[in-house]
Design an enzyme around this catalytic site. Structure first.
Site, PDB file in Angstrom:
ATOM      1  CG  ASN A   1      74.251  64.137  15.545  1.00  0.00           C
ATOM      2  OD1 ASN A   1      75.333  63.543  15.454  1.00  0.00           O
ATOM      3  ND2 ASN A   1      73.981  65.243  14.865  1.00  0.00           N
TER       4      ASN A   1
ATOM      5  CG  HIS B   1      68.849  63.614  12.183  1.00  0.00           C
ATOM      6  ND1 HIS B   1      70.036  63.006  12.494  1.00  0.00           N
ATOM      7  CD2 HIS B   1      68.833  64.776  12.901  1.00  0.00           C
ATOM      8  CE1 HIS B   1      70.711  63.761  13.374  1.00  0.00           C
ATOM      9  NE2 HIS B   1      69.995  64.841  13.628  1.00  0.00           N
TER      10      HIS B   1
ATOM     11  CE1 TYR C   1      68.442  64.850  19.202  1.00  0.00           C
ATOM     12  CE2 TYR C   1      69.848  64.823  17.258  1.00  0.00           C
ATOM     13  CZ  TYR C   1      69.431  65.426  18.433  1.00  0.00           C
ATOM     14  OH  TYR C   1      70.004  66.606  18.846  1.00  0.00           O
TER      15      TYR C   1
ATOM     16  CG  ASN D   1      71.800  64.178  22.021  1.00  0.00           C
ATOM     17  OD1 ASN D   1      71.723  65.036  22.915  1.00  0.00           O
ATOM     18  ND2 ASN D   1      71.595  64.462  20.751  1.00  0.00           N
TER      19      ASN D   1
ATOM     20  CB  THR E   1      69.012  72.849  15.721  1.00  0.00           C
ATOM     21  OG1 THR E   1      68.592  71.573  15.230  1.00  0.00           O
ATOM     22  CG2 THR E   1      67.996  73.349  16.735  1.00  0.00           C
TER      23      THR E   1
HETATM   24  C1  8OZ Z   1      72.306  71.071  18.225  1.00  0.00           C
HETATM   25  C2  8OZ Z   1      71.241  71.608  18.899  1.00  0.00           C
HETATM   26  C3  8OZ Z   1      69.986  71.092  18.688  1.00  0.00           C
HETATM   27  C4  8OZ Z   1      69.792  70.051  17.815  1.00  0.00           C
HETATM   28  C5  8OZ Z   1      71.694  67.360  15.942  1.00  0.00           C
HETATM   29  C6  8OZ Z   1      69.544  68.298  15.485  1.00  0.00           C
HETATM   30  O1  8OZ Z   1      72.623  67.226  16.756  1.00  0.00           O
HETATM   31  C7  8OZ Z   1      70.669  68.393  16.177  1.00  0.00           C
HETATM   32  C8  8OZ Z   1      70.881  69.499  17.136  1.00  0.00           C
HETATM   33  C9  8OZ Z   1      72.136  70.026  17.362  1.00  0.00           C
HETATM   34  O2  8OZ Z   1      71.592  66.622  14.966  1.00  0.00           O
END
Ligand code: 8OZ
Length: 368
Positions: A185, A182, A187, A242, A33
């Site tokens: 992480n 994806h 999400y 996260n 990103t």
């Molecule tokens: C770092 C900053 C913003 C997004 C991920 C898409 O961790 C990200 C991400 C990483 O997969």
């Protein structure tokens, strides 16, 4: 051959087939990103220059890209849900292909890792369950604490699955060689998978089968409209990124990978350890279990250097190795590896947002 050149024996530097496409080498640029898209989530011409500079990678996996306005969670990230995104990305894929590179797009829905400032109509971010993540969102006016998300109704999920499907079709229209789903992480798809974030009592929560349902529906939908040899997936089975966790990651991700085999995806890309952090994680398990289960190409990622990558190939622990941060300040990373050259360090201050500085102005090695 001197010891300093021993790495040149590695097949890391040799071509390899990835489904429908041939890669120049086994070194992948991981999705990064960089938060430089324009209004309307449209990627810029600068991004075409940035990716073309890095076309020496065997495969570029372009940065996480939201499949819908609701899927956005950081300032200035690009989208893939309308015609202007297709036109913007087409310039990027053309520029990479002109230099002999290959490029996939990473399809992204952030779920609860967002903020009303980034959401259509300043709505609450959505998630499997109304559980607030610890930490802060990166908005256009700086970092703001995460809020408690709204739990999605089961009746809303088909529309999200449809958005992944459309995004996959638009990606191929934009000239991408394929897409990466994806599911890592912390999400949305990962939030459904893991039981710290998924406390639903319907068909999408509870058992491992139920928590994997949304992901498998997305995989089914995407592979129904584009060839499965153009679809990869990213998982981060033991990463706490996260504010996420699971009570039994080995059982969960073993099930997921076994089910993924039904769809003949071209690759499984695994963040080994804590994303951007240590490879060894408390409560983790040996991720080779997943590699052994998966019937396709395995891309290893997280904290690799050249020596580790060569070892991973020598011992056949991975098919391809993805590097993330080293690509930022080393646009010719593969050439530097071959030459055994020192790597440049990136500037943290220009990582996210802004323009060319710290983005397209890192020189290749002969000018450094
Ligand atoms: C770092 C900053 C913003 C997004 C991920 C898409 O961790 C990200 C991400 C990483 O997969």
């Amino acid at each position: 051959m001197t010891n300093a050149n021993a790495h040149l024996h590695s097949d890391l530097f040799k071509p390899v087939q990835l489904g429908a496409v041939q890669l120049q080498n086994r070194i992948v640029m991981a999705p990064l990103t960089r938060s430089r898209a324009k209004a309307g989530d449209v990627p810029t011409e600068l991004a075409a220059e940035y990716y073309a500079q890095r076309a020496g990678a065997g495969l570029i996996i372009a940065e996480a890209t939201q499949i819908s306005p609701q899927g956005k969670g950081y300032a200035w990230t690009p989208g893939i849900y309308n015609e202007s995104h297709v036109a913007g990305w087409k310039k990027i894929t053309d520029a990479v292909h002109a230099k002999g590179g290959r490029i996939f797009l990473q399809l992204w829905h952030v779920g609860r890792i967002s903020h009303p400032d980034l959401q259509p109509g300043n709505a609450l971010p959505v998630a499997p369950s109304a559980i607030k993540p610890d930490g802060n969102a990166f908005t256009e006016s700086g970092f703001k604490p995460f809020v408690e998300p709204r739990a999605l109704e089961a009746s809303e999920l088909p529309a999200i699955v449809e958005q992944y499907k459309i995004a996959a079709q638009l990606s191929l229209q934009a000239g991408f060689d394929g897409v990466e789903i994806h599911a890592a992480n912390g999400y949305l798809l990962d939030q459904f998978l893991r039981d710290k974030t998924n406390q639903r009592t319907d068909n999408y929560g509870g058992s491992i089968e139920n928590r994997a349902r949304l992901l498998l529906e997305v995989v089914e939908a995407v592979t129904s409209v584009i060839p499965s040899e153009r679809v990869g997936i990213r998982l981060s089975p033991i990463s706490p990124a996260n504010d996420i966790a699971d009570s039994n990651p080995k059982a969960l991700f073993s099930y997921v990978v076994e089910q993924l085999n039904r769809y003949k995806l071209v690759y499984l890309h695994v963040v080994e350890g804590a994303t951007g952090g240590p490879r060894e994680v408390d409560g983790g398990f040996d991720l080779q279990v997943l590699r052994d289960l998966f019937k396709g190409i395995y891309i290893a990622n997280n904290g690799y250097d050249l020596e580790m990558a060569v070892k991973a190939r020598d011992r056949n622990l991975a098919d391809l190795v993805a590097f993330g941060r080293p690509w930022i300040a080393n646009p010719d990373l593969v050439e530097r590896f071959k030459a055994g050259a020192a790597l440049a360090e990136f500037n943290q201050a220009t990582l996210y947002g802004g323009g060319a500085e710290g983005y397209t102005d890192y020189p290749p090695m002969q000018q450094s």
